[in-house]
Scaffold this active site. Structure first.
Site, short mmCIF file in Angstrom:
data_model
loop_
_atom_site.label_atom_id
_atom_site.label_comp_id
_atom_site.label_asym_id
_atom_site.label_seq_id
_atom_site.Cartn_x
_atom_site.Cartn_y
_atom_site.Cartn_z
CG ASP A 15 -2.12 0.60 1.10
OD1 ASP A 15 -2.29 1.34 0.07
OD2 ASP A 15 -3.08 0.56 2.14
CG MET A 16 2.93 4.72 -1.58
SD MET A 16 2.06 6.54 -1.84
CE MET A 16 3.14 7.31 -3.01
CB CYS A 22 -3.19 -1.19 -2.32
SG CYS A 22 -4.45 -0.24 -1.71
CG ASP A 52 -9.35 2.71 -0.25
OD1 ASP A 52 -9.00 1.56 -0.58
OD2 ASP A 52 -8.83 3.48 0.29
C1 DGJ Z 1 -5.65 2.05 2.21
C2 DGJ Z 1 -6.13 0.81 1.19
O1 DGJ Z 1 -6.62 1.19 0.08
C3 DGJ Z 1 -7.33 0.02 2.15
O2 DGJ Z 1 -7.56 -1.01 1.19
C4 DGJ Z 1 -6.63 -0.31 3.40
O3 DGJ Z 1 -5.26 -1.10 3.08
C5 DGJ Z 1 -6.10 0.81 4.16
N1 DGJ Z 1 -5.15 1.65 3.25
C6 DGJ Z 1 -5.23 0.52 5.27
O4 DGJ Z 1 -5.02 1.23 6.08
#
Ligand code: DGJ
Length: 722
Positions: A475-476, A523, A545
């Site tokens: 994720d980022m 992500c 999201d």
């Molecule tokens: C953002 C992601 O898009 C979500 O799916 C989730 O992993 C959150 N971060 C967690 O902080």
């Protein structure tokens, strides 16, 4: 196939359906001559001759001005006054570079791009590469333009390498591709734009005089714009019309645009954003620009997308998971957020196993002191209260249930409230003397530094080495600001954004090569970094999201302009939806997620028996259909941007199976009848669906009967060729 007509000095790059041609004018200027439908005969040289001298134009390429000529890789400072591809600065204050043709070579296959993601070829592929060498003899500056021709896939991958053999100098921009069109009258541009939870909506607008562009200055390709740009006939549709598209294999700041000049000359370009970009080249150093993938379609946007889909899923994505079915996951984020411990996760895995899910993914909250999103990023070890027995134990418990275990990381970030930041504040991107602006209480680690990259590689490796983790969600969650590096001298601060990307790509390359069995998913608050650069390392992306089925129709449809459904993670989640509180039927949520990489993101313990049964059936059906969704061709039959429905048709590689997904939002009670015409069928073959048989010609010319009269209508039809 690449052909050089040495007599007329013309290069021809032929794919199955397209030709791209360049000419060497006056033995020195590299001109763009043609891009379009495949030509089987030589071009006429009126691509130069037809251009007339214009009053007041500076004549530096007599009898013409370079300002009028279609240039293949332009520079600014002399007579070409348009938006340039290359910008240089010399230490004596001069900035002009004059590039002339030096030589060229034709290679079989396609070399990689050092340190950067790129399309590739495999043995047996018909791919050749033309490298044209342009040089400025005064400055001893050399530009190598590469064109890799994917003959069967109908695409050309372009890039540029700038090599300085002269005195120290700087590059202010070095685009990956720039194409000069002559005589552009009535054309449109198309790009993908949006925001968090509204990613990659389609924007189409008329080209007008002046510059029109999209760009990212966010440090990531971003949810706001995508590194893709197409120029097309104003009459082009899904199925007809000329489309000229560019897609950049890069995940950082970019610009993609076009400038329409006074005489209908259009210069379209794509590359790293020149904003805050400045690269110093010592004598002997070179700069490699990322790759741009050029696609021409004579048959509208649908064909353009199919070309990108096939190229990206087979010759950009890599690794074990490129060709095999991937996991169906249950992700813990929307399921528990931060309210879990190891027993919760084991229970969730049990309930997921019962409906046929194969991978339990533990999202945010498993590490350090991460009780909220305000602390812990950077400290990649188990949360002592949540996971007292450790990740090794948790993974093995999940494995005992017969499931794989996956884990979330956000490796590029650090919370000021973390051991890592307290020990190494200089490891974060920052501008000296300024406060660093947080987003979600976090700041960005400086991936342009080797020590930061090594720390992250070691931190992740140490976890992967002691727990059986078979899936990573990378994720980022923020854009960058106050970008600067404590590790680089003042004159190289303009390199930080790009060096960050090189560092990130190095980390991803190291980890994905070291752990080839792990499926990586990208992500960035959902789809904030959904680009070809990321797909090179991670074959799928958490698309958004926003998991609401109605909103996903548009997000996934827009994404499919460039990216295949096999790259889009799509989860069935709870209602009212956590993003915008909409309630949709469970069936629609399953149907809309199915063409992507299916997963679930809800507490199965709270589902009704009917929902659990439908989930089970959905997974079984998904496994039957995924080959068609992920390896077949997509035909978009109705756009949710233009009507109240999305209708997608997927046809298997062997053309024997056809899936039609019809999804609507509102429906119109007692509304009109309509027929939806299918495409690309065999007109003489018989196709059967739900016990009824149709000839292909009937389905293509008359269509399937449809009435969009119910709210949240969701139908999935399968036609099988007899
Ligand atoms: C953002 C992601 O898009 C979500 O799916 C989730 O992993 C959150 N971060 C967690 O902080």
């Amino acid at each position: 196939m690449i052909v050089f007509d040495s007599e007329n000095k013309v290069f021809y790059l032929h794919t199955k359906k397209t030709t791209y041609a360049m000419g060497i004018y006056q033995n020195k200027i590299l001109l763009h001559a043609y891009w379009g439908k495949r030509l089987n005969h030589p071009i006429h040289n009126d691509y130069v001759e037809a251009l007339r001298y214009r009053p007041l134009a500076p004549v530096d390429a007599a009898p013409y001005s370079t300002d009028m000529l279609p240039l293949e890789y332009s520079t600014f400072g002399s007579a070409d006054l348009r938006y340039p591809a290359l910008e240089t600065k010399y230490r004596d204050g001069a900035y002009y570079t004059r590039l002339e043709y030096a030589d060229h070579e034709i290679l079989s296959g396609k070399p990689g791009l050092e340190g950067l993601p790129a399309t590739y070829c495999e043995e047996g592929d018909k791919v050749d590469t033309l490298v044209i060498h342009l040089a400025d003899s005064l400055r001893d500056l050399h530009v190598y333009l590469s064109y890799s021709v994917f003959e069967d896939l109908d695409a050309i991958a372009r890039s540029a390498r700038i090599e300085n053999r002269g005195e120290k100098m700087e590059i202010g921009r070095a685009f990956s591709a720039s194409v000069d069109f002559v005589g552009v009258d009535d054309m449109d541009i198309i790009h993908l734009d949006g925001a968090w939870v509204r990613e990659r909506y389609i924007t189409r607008r008329k080209i007008v005089p002046g510059t029109q562009s999209v760009e990212s200055r966010f440090g990531a390709s971003s949810a706001v714009h995508n590194p893709f740009f197409a120029v097309c006939d104003s009459t082009a549709t899904e199925n007809v019309g000329n489309v000229y598209a560019m897609s950049l294999v890069y995940s950082g700041n970019f610009i993609a645009g076009a400038e329409l000049g006074a005489f209908n000359g259009l210069r379209a370009y794509i590359g790293i954003n020149p904003q805050n970009f400045n690269f110093v080249l010592e004598k002997g150093e070179s700069f490699q620009a990322p790759e741009a993938v050029l696609v021409y379609s004579a048959d509208g946007l649908g064909e353009m997308s199919r070309i990108y889909h096939k190229l990206y899923r087979t010759r950009l994505c890599r690794g074990k998971y490129r060709d095999i079915p991937r996991s169906v996951v249950l992700n813990s984020w929307e399921t528990t957020y931060f309210n879990f411990d190891e027993n919760t996760i084991i229970e969730l895995a049990r309930s997921a196993k019962e409906i046929g899910v194969d991978t339990m993914v533990l999202d945010d909250g498993w590490f350090s002191t991460r009780d909220t999103d305000r602390a812990g990023l950077g400290d990649w070890w188990e949360h002592p209260k949540r996971l007292p027995s450790g990740l090794g134990y948790l993974a093995s418990e999940v494995n005992k249930i017969g499931m794989k275990f996956g884990l979330w990381f956000e490796p590029e970030m650090v919370n000021p409230d973390s051991k890592l930041f307290r020990a190494h504040p200089e490891w974060a991107l920052h501008t000296p003397g300024r406060e660093t602006t947080p987003t979600r209480s976090q700041i960005t680690l400086d991936f342009s530094r080797d020590d930061v990259c090594d720390y992250i590689i070691n931190a992740i490796s140490s976890i992967l080495d002691r727990a059986n983790i078979e899936y990573i969600k990378w994720d980022m969650n923020r854009y960058m600001c106050e970008v600067g590096s404590a590790n680089l001298p003042a004159e190289r601060q303009g390199e930080v954004y790009h060096r960050y990307m090189l560092g990130l790509y190095h980390v991803l390359e190291t980890l994905t090569q070291k752990y080839p069995e792990v499926l990586f998913e990208s992500c960035s608050s959902g789809g904030g970094r959904f680009d070809p650069g990321m797909l090179y390392y991670m074959p799928q992306v958490w698309t958004s999201d926003n998991s609401d089925a109605v909103d996903r129709l548009r997000i996934q449809y827009g994404t499919s302009m460039v990216y295949p459904y096999s790259s889009m993670s799509a989860h069935v989640s709870v209602c009212p939806n956590h993003t915008q509180r909409r309630t949709t039927p469970f069936k629609m949520r399953c149907n809309v997620a199915m063409p992507g990489q299916l997963g679930f993101e809800l507490n199965l313990g709270k589902c009704t028996p009917e929902e659990l049964e439908l989930s089970r059936k959905t997974i079984v059906r998904y496994r039957e259909l995924e080959d068609v969704f992920h390896n077949g061709d997509l035909y978009r039959l109705r756009s949710p941007f233009e009507c109240d429905m999305s209708v997608l048709q997927f046809i298997s590689e062997d053309k024997k199976r056809v899936i039609v997904c019809i999804d609507g939002q509102r429906g119109l009670f007692n509304g009109p009848d309509e027929y939806i015409k299918l495409r690309a069928l065999d007109p003489d073959a018989v196709y059967t669906c739900n016990g009824k048989s149709y000839y292909g010609e009937y389905l293509m010319n008359k269509g399937i009967y449809h009435q969009n009269n119910v709210e949240h209508l969701s139908i999935m039809l399968e036609f099988v060729k007899e």
